[in-house]
Design a protein around this motif. Structure first.
Motif, mmCIF file in Angstrom:
data_model
loop_
_atom_site.group_PDB
_atom_site.id
_atom_site.type_symbol
_atom_site.label_atom_id
_atom_site.label_comp_id
_atom_site.label_asym_id
_atom_site.label_seq_id
_atom_site.Cartn_x
_atom_site.Cartn_y
_atom_site.Cartn_z
ATOM 1 N N PHE A 33 0.881 -1.321 -0.027
ATOM 2 C CA PHE A 33 0.110 -0.076 -0.032
ATOM 3 C C PHE A 33 0.805 1.404 -0.030
ATOM 4 C CE2 PHE A 33 -2.551 -3.390 1.681
ATOM 5 C CZ PHE A 33 -3.829 -3.237 1.397
ATOM 6 N N ASP A 34 0.727 2.039 -1.024
ATOM 7 C CA ASP A 34 1.326 3.307 -0.929
ATOM 8 C C ASP A 34 0.755 4.553 0.071
ATOM 9 O OD1 ASP A 34 3.301 2.561 -2.899
ATOM 10 O OD2 ASP A 34 1.787 2.860 -4.369
ATOM 11 N N SER A 35 -0.323 4.318 0.301
ATOM 12 C CA SER A 35 -1.003 5.098 1.280
ATOM 13 C C SER A 35 -2.287 4.384 1.940
ATOM 14 C CB SER A 35 -1.559 6.236 0.560
ATOM 15 O OG SER A 35 -2.450 5.980 -0.596
ATOM 16 N N ALA A 36 -2.716 4.897 2.808
ATOM 17 C CA ALA A 36 -3.936 4.136 3.679
ATOM 18 C C ALA A 36 -5.169 4.195 2.817
ATOM 19 C CB ALA A 36 -4.135 4.861 4.946
ATOM 20 N N PRO A 37 -5.712 2.917 2.800
ATOM 21 C CA PRO A 37 -7.252 2.973 2.123
ATOM 22 C C PRO A 37 -8.118 4.110 2.582
ATOM 23 C CG PRO A 37 -6.389 0.915 2.533
ATOM 24 C CD PRO A 37 -5.423 1.673 3.445
ATOM 25 N N THR A 38 -8.809 4.781 1.820
ATOM 26 C CA THR A 38 -9.960 5.660 2.278
ATOM 27 C C THR A 38 -11.488 5.372 1.957
ATOM 28 O OG1 THR A 38 -9.895 6.964 0.185
ATOM 29 C CG2 THR A 38 -8.164 7.615 1.824
ATOM 30 N N ARG A 39 -11.233 4.019 1.145
ATOM 31 C CA ARG A 39 -12.705 3.628 0.786
ATOM 32 C C ARG A 39 -12.957 2.031 1.027
ATOM 33 N NH1 ARG A 39 -16.338 7.242 -1.112
ATOM 34 N NH2 ARG A 39 -17.340 5.724 -1.817
ATOM 35 N N ALA A 40 -12.959 1.799 2.412
ATOM 36 C CA ALA A 40 -12.684 0.199 2.605
ATOM 37 C C ALA A 40 -14.187 -0.315 2.727
ATOM 38 C CB ALA A 40 -11.952 0.035 3.921
ATOM 39 N N VAL A 41 -14.221 -1.660 2.282
ATOM 40 C CA VAL A 41 -15.459 -2.441 2.409
ATOM 41 C C VAL A 41 -14.966 -3.651 3.132
ATOM 42 C CG1 VAL A 41 -17.316 -3.840 1.579
ATOM 43 C CG2 VAL A 41 -16.615 -1.587 0.459
ATOM 44 N N VAL A 42 -15.714 -3.947 4.288
ATOM 45 C CA VAL A 42 -15.169 -5.307 5.192
ATOM 46 C C VAL A 42 -16.424 -6.342 5.008
ATOM 47 C CG1 VAL A 42 -14.467 -5.992 7.432
ATOM 48 C CG2 VAL A 42 -13.650 -3.705 6.602
ATOM 49 N N GLN A 43 -16.131 -7.547 4.926
ATOM 50 C CA GLN A 43 -17.071 -8.714 5.002
ATOM 51 C C GLN A 43 -16.966 -9.176 6.505
ATOM 52 O OE1 GLN A 43 -18.969 -10.309 2.811
ATOM 53 N NE2 GLN A 43 -19.203 -11.929 4.031
ATOM 54 N N ASP A 44 -18.329 -9.704 6.819
ATOM 55 C CA ASP A 44 -18.517 -10.424 7.938
ATOM 56 C C ASP A 44 -18.665 -9.741 9.371
ATOM 57 O OD1 ASP A 44 -19.255 -13.077 8.883
ATOM 58 O OD2 ASP A 44 -17.916 -14.019 7.464
ATOM 59 N N ILE A 45 -19.160 -10.254 10.254
ATOM 60 C CA ILE A 45 -19.161 -9.384 11.416
ATOM 61 C C ILE A 45 -18.107 -9.770 11.994
ATOM 62 C CG2 ILE A 45 -20.157 -11.759 12.443
ATOM 63 C CD1 ILE A 45 -21.985 -9.869 14.238
ATOM 64 N N ASN A 46 -16.968 -10.654 12.159
ATOM 65 C CA ASN A 46 -15.951 -10.661 12.872
ATOM 66 C C ASN A 46 -14.751 -9.721 12.450
ATOM 67 O OD1 ASN A 46 -16.180 -12.592 10.713
ATOM 68 N ND2 ASN A 46 -14.053 -13.393 11.407
ATOM 69 N N MET A 47 -14.756 -9.569 10.954
ATOM 70 C CA MET A 47 -13.719 -8.615 10.510
ATOM 71 C C MET A 47 -14.201 -7.293 10.569
ATOM 72 S SD MET A 47 -12.651 -11.006 6.913
ATOM 73 C CE MET A 47 -14.124 -11.969 6.982
ATOM 74 N N SER A 48 -15.573 -7.104 10.521
ATOM 75 C CA SER A 48 -16.042 -5.890 10.740
ATOM 76 C C SER A 48 -15.752 -5.368 12.220
ATOM 77 C CB SER A 48 -17.531 -5.661 10.489
ATOM 78 O OG SER A 48 -17.960 -5.968 9.345
ATOM 79 N N LYS A 49 -15.834 -6.239 13.249
ATOM 80 C CA LYS A 49 -15.547 -5.802 14.365
ATOM 81 C C LYS A 49 -13.838 -5.648 14.596
ATOM 82 C CE LYS A 49 -19.154 -7.609 17.462
ATOM 83 N NZ LYS A 49 -19.478 -8.552 18.833
ATOM 84 N N MET A 50 -13.071 -6.215 13.894
ATOM 85 C CA MET A 50 -11.880 -5.937 13.847
ATOM 86 C C MET A 50 -11.449 -4.329 13.425
ATOM 87 S SD MET A 50 -9.331 -9.027 12.258
ATOM 88 C CE MET A 50 -9.886 -10.592 12.520
#
Length: 315
Positions: A33-50
């Motif tokens: 990654f050259d920079s931090a993501p700014t438009r992230a999508v996260v799958q599932d309840i456990n990964m969303s909680k991360m």
């Protein structure tokens, strides 16, 4: 004074700039990654909680695969806030592209299927970088180590580095390790107490094997997963094998509410082989939710629940 403040500002700016590019291991492949993501999508309840545990909500434009599977509590809804759910179960390519993301956090059979429409390879041409949940890497790479709590710690560390939240990630990991050390001091580790995790299935039980994080969780709680020799993460076995290994304790997975585990327990009580096992005869079990038994921030508290139920005398 102004000179000192300017110097400090420039120093902090240089430090931030030096943080990127960031390269993390992604199932054996480097992901940069050259920079931090700014438009992230996260799958599932456990990964969303991360993601929520690291405070990534301002960088998120969607979650997927939650309401179609699980009953959400008020705390999750509060943390999700106005972030939309793009798909209730597995997302389609159209679901994702409509949100114009630059990052997707998912896993094999956690939102993606090998050879499916949504994979790291199919997303890459659209400028979307995919971080794969480490626990799921075994589905494409059988030469993985057995499950350990590093499955959680490593993914939190990666997310922290990718989003410039290294300090927050390190603090979380440090706290979790301290909690685990306290539990181990009370109950020991992998004492040999025979534990069986029952997720679902009547003809064949679906359970956690060698590469699934519950195997590490059960060990950390002072037990031994009787299916730890099953060469998979999550998969099916047969009732004869489970009954022969005579579990002393059960972990029952509760998907939708706080009483769903009763269906699993009642089934075991009626099963001709399982009803004779020590765990079922003595009704020794703990019921845990999906997000407690898949890699995520709820793992360590769940280990405490298992330990207290398995070794009540130690608490």
């Amino acid at each position: 004074m102004k000179t000192r403040i300017l110097a400090l500002f420039l120093s902090l700016g240089a430090t931030s700039a030096l943080a990127f590019p960031v390269t993390v291991d992604n199932c054996g492949t480097p992901l940069t990654f050259d920079s931090a993501p700014t438009r992230a999508v996260v799958q599932d309840i456990n990964m969303s909680k991360m993601a929520f545990a690291l405070g990534l909500q301002p960088s998120m434009v969607g979650v997927t695969g939650i309401s179609g599977w699980y009953k959400l509590d008020d705390e999750f809804k509060r943390l999700q806030g106005s972030i939309p759910e793009l798909a209730p179960k597995y997302p389609t390519m159209e679901n994702l592209l409509a949100a114009n993301p630059d990052f997707f956090f998912a896993g094999w059979y956690y939102g993606m299927k090998p050879g499916g429409d949504v994979t790291p390879d199919t997303l890459a041409p659209h400028g979307i970088k995919t971080l794969v949940l480490t626990e799921s890497c075994v589905h494409l790479d059988k030469a993985r180590p057995a499950a350990s709590m590093e499955l959680l710690f490593g993914d939190i560390d990666k997310l922290g580095r990718i989003f410039g939240r290294e300090a927050e990630a390190a603090k979380l990991i440090e706290g979790w390790k301290a909690e685990l050390a306290s539990i181990e001091e009370k109950v020991g580790k992998d004492t040999g107490s025979r534990v069986f995790l029952f997720d679902s299935g009547e003809d064949k039980p679906f359970t956690a094997g060698k590469f699934a994080i519950p195997t590490a969780m059960i060990a950390a709680a002072g037990g031994h997963n009787i299916m730890a020799d099953m060469e998979t993460s999550w998969g099916t076995t047969d009732w004869e094998t489970v009954a022969t290994r005579n579990p002393e304790f059960l972990v029952l997975l509760d998907y939708q509410d706080d009483t769903g585990y009763l269906k699993l327990l009642n089934f075991l009580k009626s099963h001709p082989a399982m009803k004779e096992t020590d765990a079922v005869k003595n009704e020794r079990f703990v019921a845990l939710r999906y997000e407690e038994l898949t890699p995520g921030p709820d793992n360590v508290a769940a280990i405490g629940k298992i330990a207290r139920a398995l070794h009540p005398e130690a608490f």
